[in-house]
Design a protein around this motif. Structure first.
Motif, PDB file in Angstrom:
ATOM      1  N   MET A   1       0.843  -1.175   0.000  1.00  0.00           N
ATOM      2  CA  MET A   1       0.000   0.000   0.000  1.00  0.00           C
ATOM      3  C   MET A   1       0.889   1.238   0.000  1.00  0.00           C
ATOM      4  SD  MET A   1      -3.086   0.647   2.463  1.00  0.00           S
ATOM      5  CE  MET A   1      -4.281   1.755   2.031  1.00  0.00           C
ATOM      6  N   ALA A   2       0.534   2.202  -0.799  1.00  0.00           N
ATOM      7  CA  ALA A   2       1.317   3.418  -0.942  1.00  0.00           C
ATOM      8  C   ALA A   2       1.116   4.323   0.269  1.00  0.00           C
ATOM      9  CB  ALA A   2       0.911   4.143  -2.211  1.00  0.00           C
ATOM     10  N   LYS A   3       2.187   5.004   0.596  1.00  0.00           N
ATOM     11  CA  LYS A   3       2.125   5.947   1.714  1.00  0.00           C
ATOM     12  C   LYS A   3       1.339   7.187   1.299  1.00  0.00           C
ATOM     13  CE  LYS A   3       6.590   4.767   3.682  1.00  0.00           C
ATOM     14  NZ  LYS A   3       7.886   5.303   4.065  1.00  0.00           N
ATOM     15  N   SER A   4       0.761   7.862   2.306  1.00  0.00           N
ATOM     16  CA  SER A   4       0.050   9.102   2.010  1.00  0.00           C
ATOM     17  C   SER A   4       1.063  10.190   1.666  1.00  0.00           C
ATOM     18  CB  SER A   4      -0.795   9.525   3.211  1.00  0.00           C
ATOM     19  OG  SER A   4       0.046   9.921   4.273  1.00  0.00           O
ATOM     20  N   LEU A   5       0.582  11.241   1.058  1.00  0.00           N
ATOM     21  CA  LEU A   5       1.456  12.357   0.669  1.00  0.00           C
ATOM     22  C   LEU A   5       2.145  12.938   1.898  1.00  0.00           C
ATOM     23  CD1 LEU A   5       2.528  14.295  -1.487  1.00  0.00           C
ATOM     24  CD2 LEU A   5       0.515  15.707  -1.083  1.00  0.00           C
ATOM     25  N   GLN A   6       1.396  13.021   2.970  1.00  0.00           N
ATOM     26  CA  GLN A   6       1.945  13.581   4.200  1.00  0.00           C
ATOM     27  C   GLN A   6       3.095  12.712   4.706  1.00  0.00           C
ATOM     28  OE1 GLN A   6      -0.914  13.932   7.393  1.00  0.00           O
ATOM     29  NE2 GLN A   6      -0.298  16.060   7.695  1.00  0.00           N
ATOM     30  N   ASP A   7       2.937  11.396   4.674  1.00  0.00           N
ATOM     31  CA  ASP A   7       3.995  10.489   5.117  1.00  0.00           C
ATOM     32  C   ASP A   7       5.197  10.564   4.183  1.00  0.00           C
ATOM     33  OD1 ASP A   7       2.466   9.669   7.255  1.00  0.00           O
ATOM     34  OD2 ASP A   7       1.587   7.942   6.184  1.00  0.00           O
ATOM     35  N   GLN A   8       4.942  10.739   2.896  1.00  0.00           N
ATOM     36  CA  GLN A   8       6.039  10.851   1.940  1.00  0.00           C
ATOM     37  C   GLN A   8       6.857  12.126   2.187  1.00  0.00           C
ATOM     38  OE1 GLN A   8       4.495  10.588  -2.040  1.00  0.00           O
ATOM     39  NE2 GLN A   8       3.591   8.542  -1.695  1.00  0.00           N
ATOM     40  N   LEU A   9       6.148  13.246   2.471  1.00  0.00           N
ATOM     41  CA  LEU A   9       6.852  14.508   2.753  1.00  0.00           C
ATOM     42  C   LEU A   9       7.666  14.412   4.036  1.00  0.00           C
ATOM     43  CD1 LEU A   9       4.144  17.167   1.788  1.00  0.00           C
ATOM     44  CD2 LEU A   9       6.238  16.618   0.547  1.00  0.00           C
ATOM     45  N   LEU A  10       7.113  13.714   5.042  1.00  0.00           N
ATOM     46  CA  LEU A  10       7.858  13.513   6.283  1.00  0.00           C
ATOM     47  C   LEU A  10       9.105  12.676   6.023  1.00  0.00           C
ATOM     48  CD1 LEU A  10       5.076  12.869   8.950  1.00  0.00           C
ATOM     49  CD2 LEU A  10       6.751  14.703   8.934  1.00  0.00           C
ATOM     50  N   GLY A  11       8.978  11.634   5.189  1.00  0.00           N
ATOM     51  CA  GLY A  11      10.114  10.779   4.876  1.00  0.00           C
ATOM     52  C   GLY A  11      11.212  11.529   4.153  1.00  0.00           C
ATOM     53  N   LEU A  12      10.863  12.452   3.309  1.00  0.00           N
ATOM     54  CA  LEU A  12      11.852  13.238   2.575  1.00  0.00           C
ATOM     55  C   LEU A  12      12.429  14.383   3.410  1.00  0.00           C
ATOM     56  CD1 LEU A  12      10.101  13.478  -0.906  1.00  0.00           C
ATOM     57  CD2 LEU A  12      12.101  12.112  -0.304  1.00  0.00           C
ATOM     58  N   GLY A  13      11.805  14.670   4.545  1.00  0.00           N
ATOM     59  CA  GLY A  13      12.282  15.762   5.398  1.00  0.00           C
ATOM     60  C   GLY A  13      11.753  17.109   4.982  1.00  0.00           C
ATOM     61  N   LEU A  14      10.750  17.146   4.154  1.00  0.00           N
ATOM     62  CA  LEU A  14      10.190  18.411   3.706  1.00  0.00           C
ATOM     63  C   LEU A  14       9.100  18.930   4.632  1.00  0.00           C
ATOM     64  CD1 LEU A  14       9.971  17.698  -0.114  1.00  0.00           C
ATOM     65  CD2 LEU A  14      11.695  19.032   1.087  1.00  0.00           C
ATOM     66  N   ALA A  15       8.606  18.086   5.503  1.00  0.00           N
ATOM     67  CA  ALA A  15       7.565  18.488   6.447  1.00  0.00           C
ATOM     68  C   ALA A  15       8.059  18.179   7.858  1.00  0.00           C
ATOM     69  CB  ALA A  15       6.275  17.761   6.157  1.00  0.00           C
ATOM     70  N   ASP A  16       7.449  18.833   8.826  1.00  0.00           N
ATOM     71  CA  ASP A  16       7.834  18.685  10.229  1.00  0.00           C
ATOM     72  C   ASP A  16       6.715  17.964  10.970  1.00  0.00           C
ATOM     73  OD1 ASP A  16       9.124  18.955  12.619  1.00  0.00           O
ATOM     74  OD2 ASP A  16       8.736  21.104  12.834  1.00  0.00           O
ATOM     75  N   THR A  17       7.058  17.086  11.889  1.00  0.00           N
ATOM     76  CA  THR A  17       6.033  16.331  12.631  1.00  0.00           C
ATOM     77  C   THR A  17       5.201  17.262  13.500  1.00  0.00           C
ATOM     78  OG1 THR A  17       7.628  15.841  14.376  1.00  0.00           O
ATOM     79  CG2 THR A  17       7.347  14.180  12.649  1.00  0.00           C
ATOM     80  N   LYS A  18       5.816  18.289  14.036  1.00  0.00           N
ATOM     81  CA  LYS A  18       5.066  19.237  14.870  1.00  0.00           C
ATOM     82  C   LYS A  18       4.013  19.964  14.039  1.00  0.00           C
ATOM     83  CE  LYS A  18       8.670  20.154  18.271  1.00  0.00           C
ATOM     84  NZ  LYS A  18       9.520  21.173  18.874  1.00  0.00           N
ATOM     85  N   LYS A  19       4.393  20.381  12.852  1.00  0.00           N
ATOM     86  CA  LYS A  19       3.439  21.059  11.982  1.00  0.00           C
ATOM     87  C   LYS A  19       2.325  20.112  11.561  1.00  0.00           C
ATOM     88  CE  LYS A  19       6.492  24.555  10.043  1.00  0.00           C
ATOM     89  NZ  LYS A  19       7.103  25.088   8.815  1.00  0.00           N
ATOM     90  N   GLN A  20       2.691  18.847  11.306  1.00  0.00           N
ATOM     91  CA  GLN A  20       1.693  17.860  10.925  1.00  0.00           C
ATOM     92  C   GLN A  20       0.675  17.673  12.037  1.00  0.00           C
ATOM     93  OE1 GLN A  20       3.246  13.938  10.365  1.00  0.00           O
ATOM     94  NE2 GLN A  20       1.268  13.062   9.818  1.00  0.00           N
ATOM     95  N   LYS A  21       1.147  17.539  13.284  1.00  0.00           N
ATOM     96  CA  LYS A  21       0.239  17.363  14.415  1.00  0.00           C
ATOM     97  C   LYS A  21      -0.644  18.594  14.601  1.00  0.00           C
ATOM     98  CE  LYS A  21       3.053  14.071  16.950  1.00  0.00           C
ATOM     99  NZ  LYS A  21       3.839  13.824  18.162  1.00  0.00           N
ATOM    100  N   LYS A  22      -0.054  19.753  14.417  1.00  0.00           N
ATOM    101  CA  LYS A  22      -0.816  20.990  14.573  1.00  0.00           C
ATOM    102  C   LYS A  22      -1.915  21.088  13.509  1.00  0.00           C
ATOM    103  CE  LYS A  22      -0.161  25.967  14.893  1.00  0.00           C
ATOM    104  NZ  LYS A  22       0.805  27.067  14.789  1.00  0.00           N
ATOM    105  N   ASN A  23      -1.571  20.754  12.274  1.00  0.00           N
ATOM    106  CA  ASN A  23      -2.560  20.781  11.189  1.00  0.00           C
ATOM    107  C   ASN A  23      -3.676  19.763  11.426  1.00  0.00           C
ATOM    108  OD1 ASN A  23      -1.243  22.814   9.837  1.00  0.00           O
ATOM    109  ND2 ASN A  23      -0.082  21.428   8.514  1.00  0.00           N
ATOM    110  N   ASP A  24      -3.304  18.551  11.880  1.00  0.00           N
ATOM    111  CA  ASP A  24      -4.313  17.525  12.172  1.00  0.00           C
ATOM    112  C   ASP A  24      -5.267  17.997  13.265  1.00  0.00           C
ATOM    113  OD1 ASP A  24      -3.278  15.859  10.270  1.00  0.00           O
ATOM    114  OD2 ASP A  24      -2.097  14.637  11.682  1.00  0.00           O
ATOM    115  N   LYS A  25      -4.688  18.609  14.300  1.00  0.00           N
ATOM    116  CA  LYS A  25      -5.498  19.091  15.419  1.00  0.00           C
ATOM    117  C   LYS A  25      -6.469  20.183  14.962  1.00  0.00           C
ATOM    118  CE  LYS A  25      -4.964  20.609  20.173  1.00  0.00           C
ATOM    119  NZ  LYS A  25      -4.038  21.004  21.224  1.00  0.00           N
ATOM    120  N   GLU A  26      -5.985  21.097  14.146  1.00  0.00           N
ATOM    121  CA  GLU A  26      -6.835  22.182  13.642  1.00  0.00           C
ATOM    122  C   GLU A  26      -7.931  21.627  12.738  1.00  0.00           C
ATOM    123  OE1 GLU A  26      -8.389  25.897  13.082  1.00  0.00           O
ATOM    124  OE2 GLU A  26      -6.860  25.294  14.533  1.00  0.00           O
TER     125      GLU A  26
END
Length: 180
Positions: A1-26
């Motif tokens: 199964m393919a990873k989500s775009l968000q997981d792919q960006l995290l894997g590449l280091g282009l996104a931050d886990t803190k920002k991801q959690k904040k966006n999910d919460k919002e």
């Protein structure tokens, strides 16, 4: 199964886990507000927050203007002190007292006879300087007055001997060497 775009960006280091959690919460909060019908109150709170931010920015601008004005006053005061320090006229033998009016009080400064004569003719000026008084040339007094209108400066009047026609004391001339 393919990873989500968000997981792919995290894997590449282009996104931050803190920002991801904040966006999910919002995102979850927005969904909750939609379900409960409180979405309008969230918009109102955003508007209030925006209004408060604008008011704070206006207050900050006003405070900055006041700080700039105070800094400008200090700079002008320093310029005046430097002009007076560099150009004040020192009396070698201060044996004559020149008296002048400061506000409602009569003040005096001790000078020599040559400085006294030039002060009387309006060629020199007296200026308040460092809790005392100093004697400076009139052109410098004009420069100081251009920088600060309220700075205390005394320049003797140059009357050129002209008298009023209806003066009752016109016949009584005041001698030049009169000391009061």
């Amino acid at each position: 199964m393919a990873k989500s775009l968000q997981d792919q960006l995290l894997g590449l280091g282009l996104a931050d886990t803190k920002k991801q959690k904040k966006n999910d919460k919002e995102k979850k909060r927005q969904e909750h507000l939609k379900r409960t019908g409180q979405e309008h109150s969230a918009d109102e709170s955003r508007e209030k927050a925006e209004q408060a931010r604008k008011e704070k920015a206006a207050r900050d601008r006003e405070l900055n203007k006041q700080r700039d004005a105070e800094a400008q006053k200090k700079a002008i005061k320093a310029q005046i002190q430097q002009i007076v320090d560099n150009n004040k006229i020192e009396s070698q033998h201060a044996d004559v007292k020149y008296q002048f009016v400061d506000g409602k009080k009569v003040k005096g400064i001790h000078v020599d006879q040559a400085v006294f004569d030039r002060l009387s003719k309006g060629q020199l000026a007296i200026i308040a300087h460092r809790n005392s008084y100093a004697v400076i040339p009139v052109p410098l007094a004009d420069k100081i007055r251009a920088r600060d209108e309220l700075h205390f400066i005394v320049i003797a009047d140059q009357t050129d001997g002209q008298l009023d026609e209806d003066d009752p004391y016109a016949a009584y001339q005041i001698p030049d060497d009169l000391m009061w």
